[in-house]
Design a protein around this motif. Structure first.
Motif, PDB file in Angstrom:
ATOM      1  N   LEU A 169       0.821  -1.216   0.000  1.00  0.00           N
ATOM      2  CA  LEU A 169       0.000   0.000   0.000  1.00  0.00           C
ATOM      3  C   LEU A 169       0.856   1.268   0.000  1.00  0.00           C
ATOM      4  N   GLN A 170       2.044   1.220   0.594  1.00  0.00           N
ATOM      5  CA  GLN A 170       2.929   2.385   0.540  1.00  0.00           C
ATOM      6  C   GLN A 170       3.423   2.616  -0.886  1.00  0.00           C
ATOM      7  N   ARG A 171       3.572   1.558  -1.651  1.00  0.00           N
ATOM      8  CA  ARG A 171       3.990   1.710  -3.051  1.00  0.00           C
ATOM      9  C   ARG A 171       2.833   2.199  -3.911  1.00  0.00           C
ATOM     10  N   ASP A 172       1.614   1.718  -3.597  1.00  0.00           N
ATOM     11  CA  ASP A 172       0.440   2.076  -4.405  1.00  0.00           C
ATOM     12  C   ASP A 172      -0.809   1.984  -3.539  1.00  0.00           C
ATOM     13  N   ALA A 173      -1.271   3.113  -3.057  1.00  0.00           N
ATOM     14  CA  ALA A 173      -2.441   3.141  -2.175  1.00  0.00           C
ATOM     15  C   ALA A 173      -3.741   2.851  -2.921  1.00  0.00           C
ATOM     16  N   HIS A 174      -3.693   2.806  -4.249  1.00  0.00           N
ATOM     17  CA  HIS A 174      -4.887   2.533  -5.041  1.00  0.00           C
ATOM     18  C   HIS A 174      -5.160   1.051  -5.230  1.00  0.00           C
ATOM     19  N   LEU A 175      -4.330   0.185  -4.672  1.00  0.00           N
ATOM     20  CA  LEU A 175      -4.532  -1.247  -4.865  1.00  0.00           C
ATOM     21  C   LEU A 175      -5.910  -1.664  -4.348  1.00  0.00           C
ATOM     22  N   THR A 176      -6.597  -2.406  -5.159  1.00  0.00           N
ATOM     23  CA  THR A 176      -7.908  -2.916  -4.756  1.00  0.00           C
ATOM     24  C   THR A 176      -7.726  -4.139  -3.870  1.00  0.00           C
ATOM     25  N   ALA A 177      -8.802  -4.529  -3.216  1.00  0.00           N
ATOM     26  CA  ALA A 177      -8.763  -5.745  -2.402  1.00  0.00           C
ATOM     27  C   ALA A 177      -8.431  -6.942  -3.284  1.00  0.00           C
ATOM     28  N   GLU A 178      -8.906  -6.928  -4.508  1.00  0.00           N
ATOM     29  CA  GLU A 178      -8.612  -8.034  -5.424  1.00  0.00           C
ATOM     30  C   GLU A 178      -7.114  -8.077  -5.738  1.00  0.00           C
ATOM     31  N   ALA A 179      -6.523  -6.935  -6.052  1.00  0.00           N
ATOM     32  CA  ALA A 179      -5.083  -6.895  -6.365  1.00  0.00           C
ATOM     33  C   ALA A 179      -4.254  -7.272  -5.140  1.00  0.00           C
ATOM     34  N   LEU A 180      -4.654  -6.755  -3.967  1.00  0.00           N
ATOM     35  CA  LEU A 180      -3.938  -7.106  -2.737  1.00  0.00           C
ATOM     36  C   LEU A 180      -4.035  -8.605  -2.477  1.00  0.00           C
ATOM     37  N   GLY A 181      -5.215  -9.152  -2.666  1.00  0.00           N
ATOM     38  CA  GLY A 181      -5.407 -10.587  -2.458  1.00  0.00           C
ATOM     39  C   GLY A 181      -4.497 -11.407  -3.355  1.00  0.00           C
ATOM     40  N   GLN A 182      -4.370 -10.999  -4.615  1.00  0.00           N
ATOM     41  CA  GLN A 182      -3.496 -11.728  -5.534  1.00  0.00           C
ATOM     42  C   GLN A 182      -2.039 -11.637  -5.082  1.00  0.00           C
ATOM     43  N   MET A 183      -1.614 -10.454  -4.631  1.00  0.00           N
ATOM     44  CA  MET A 183      -0.231 -10.275  -4.187  1.00  0.00           C
ATOM     45  C   MET A 183       0.073 -11.078  -2.934  1.00  0.00           C
ATOM     46  N   LEU A 184      -0.928 -11.216  -2.053  1.00  0.00           N
ATOM     47  CA  LEU A 184      -0.726 -11.818  -0.740  1.00  0.00           C
ATOM     48  C   LEU A 184      -1.231 -13.267  -0.654  1.00  0.00           C
ATOM     49  N   ASN A 185      -1.732 -13.774  -1.768  1.00  0.00           N
ATOM     50  CA  ASN A 185      -2.317 -15.124  -1.784  1.00  0.00           C
ATOM     51  C   ASN A 185      -3.485 -15.227  -0.800  1.00  0.00           C
ATOM     52  N   LEU A 186      -4.341 -14.226  -0.836  1.00  0.00           N
ATOM     53  CA  LEU A 186      -5.551 -14.192  -0.016  1.00  0.00           C
ATOM     54  C   LEU A 186      -6.746 -13.956  -0.931  1.00  0.00           C
ATOM     55  N   SER A 187      -7.925 -14.232  -0.430  1.00  0.00           N
ATOM     56  CA  SER A 187      -9.121 -13.851  -1.177  1.00  0.00           C
ATOM     57  C   SER A 187      -9.263 -12.330  -1.083  1.00  0.00           C
ATOM     58  N   PRO A 188      -9.970 -11.725  -2.034  1.00  0.00           N
ATOM     59  CA  PRO A 188     -10.177 -10.273  -1.940  1.00  0.00           C
ATOM     60  C   PRO A 188     -10.839  -9.856  -0.627  1.00  0.00           C
ATOM     61  N   SER A 189     -11.791 -10.655  -0.138  1.00  0.00           N
ATOM     62  CA  SER A 189     -12.458 -10.287   1.116  1.00  0.00           C
ATOM     63  C   SER A 189     -11.491 -10.357   2.298  1.00  0.00           C
ATOM     64  N   GLN A 190     -10.607 -11.371   2.322  1.00  0.00           N
ATOM     65  CA  GLN A 190      -9.613 -11.454   3.405  1.00  0.00           C
ATOM     66  C   GLN A 190      -8.649 -10.264   3.341  1.00  0.00           C
ATOM     67  N   ALA A 191      -8.203  -9.916   2.134  1.00  0.00           N
ATOM     68  CA  ALA A 191      -7.289  -8.771   1.976  1.00  0.00           C
ATOM     69  C   ALA A 191      -7.980  -7.481   2.401  1.00  0.00           C
ATOM     70  N   GLY A 192      -9.245  -7.327   2.015  1.00  0.00           N
ATOM     71  CA  GLY A 192      -9.998  -6.130   2.397  1.00  0.00           C
ATOM     72  C   GLY A 192     -10.189  -6.031   3.900  1.00  0.00           C
ATOM     73  N   ARG A 193     -10.466  -7.159   4.551  1.00  0.00           N
ATOM     74  CA  ARG A 193     -10.640  -7.154   6.012  1.00  0.00           C
ATOM     75  C   ARG A 193      -9.324  -6.804   6.711  1.00  0.00           C
ATOM     76  N   ARG A 194      -8.220  -7.350   6.216  1.00  0.00           N
ATOM     77  CA  ARG A 194      -6.918  -7.015   6.811  1.00  0.00           C
ATOM     78  C   ARG A 194      -6.633  -5.526   6.664  1.00  0.00           C
ATOM     79  N   ARG A 195      -6.881  -5.003   5.475  1.00  0.00           N
ATOM     80  CA  ARG A 195      -6.655  -3.563   5.255  1.00  0.00           C
ATOM     81  C   ARG A 195      -7.509  -2.749   6.222  1.00  0.00           C
ATOM     82  N   GLN A 196      -8.774  -3.098   6.330  1.00  0.00           N
ATOM     83  CA  GLN A 196      -9.679  -2.374   7.219  1.00  0.00           C
ATOM     84  C   GLN A 196      -9.213  -2.475   8.676  1.00  0.00           C
ATOM     85  N   ARG A 197      -8.754  -3.644   9.097  1.00  0.00           N
ATOM     86  CA  ARG A 197      -8.259  -3.801  10.470  1.00  0.00           C
ATOM     87  C   ARG A 197      -7.030  -2.923  10.701  1.00  0.00           C
ATOM     88  N   LEU A 198      -6.120  -2.884   9.735  1.00  0.00           N
ATOM     89  CA  LEU A 198      -4.908  -2.068   9.880  1.00  0.00           C
ATOM     90  C   LEU A 198      -5.252  -0.581   9.917  1.00  0.00           C
TER      91      LEU A 198
END
Length: 153
Positions: A13-42
């Motif tokens: 996210l520091q490199r690109d704050a526009h990353l979607t939950a889907e893109a984050l999920g692909q980068m982190l090997n998570l589902s988009p919903s898991q990536a979105g929940r982690r982002r929201q928790r952080l």
């Protein structure tokens, strides 16, 4: 505590704050919903404090960057509050730190030109009653851009 996945998410996210939950999920090997929940928790826990856009200073009319050290004449809480209030009114001061050593404060400043920097120093900073002395260093070139924080991974 941050786990490795959280650290990787923050670094991404520091490199690109526009990353979607889907893109984050692909980068982190998570589902988009898991990536979105982690982002929201952080965000909720205060690891992520906001999102901003980086602007090109020259394109927005800012040609001079300077670091200004300020030495205070008075060190009372009232003097410090008054100085902090002044700094909050100066949009040219983009960041400010309290320091140990000879200088009490370090200011990072962007101005349109040298006369604008001169005006800021001589007509806004030096007249403040708590300010004893300022010393400025004008940036000739910034060969390393402001970088993301080194998040442990």
């Amino acid at each position: 505590m941050l786990d490795e996945t959280d650290s990787r998410l923050l670094a991404a996210l520091q490199r690109d704050a526009h990353l979607t939950a889907e893109a984050l999920g692909q980068m982190l090997n998570l589902s988009p919903s898991q990536a979105g929940r982690r982002r929201q928790r952080l965000e909720t826990e205060g690891y992520i404090t906001g999102y901003t856009a980086r602007l090109d200073p020259v394109r927005v009319g800012l040609a001079v960057q300077a670091f200004v050290q300020v030495q205070m004449a008075a060190h009372s809480p009232e003097a410090a509050r008054g100085f902090a209030t002044l700094i909050a009114t100066l949009p040219e001061v983009i960041s400010a730190w309290t320091l140990t050593g000879e200088a009490d404060y370090l200011l990072r400043i962007w101005c349109a030109d040298l006369p604008a920097l001169n005006d800021l120093i001589h007509h806004r900073l030096l007249p403040h009653p708590a300010v004893a002395r300022v010393q400025s260093q004008i940036v000739m070139d910034q060969f390393k851009a402001d970088a993301p924080l080194p998040v442990r991974t």
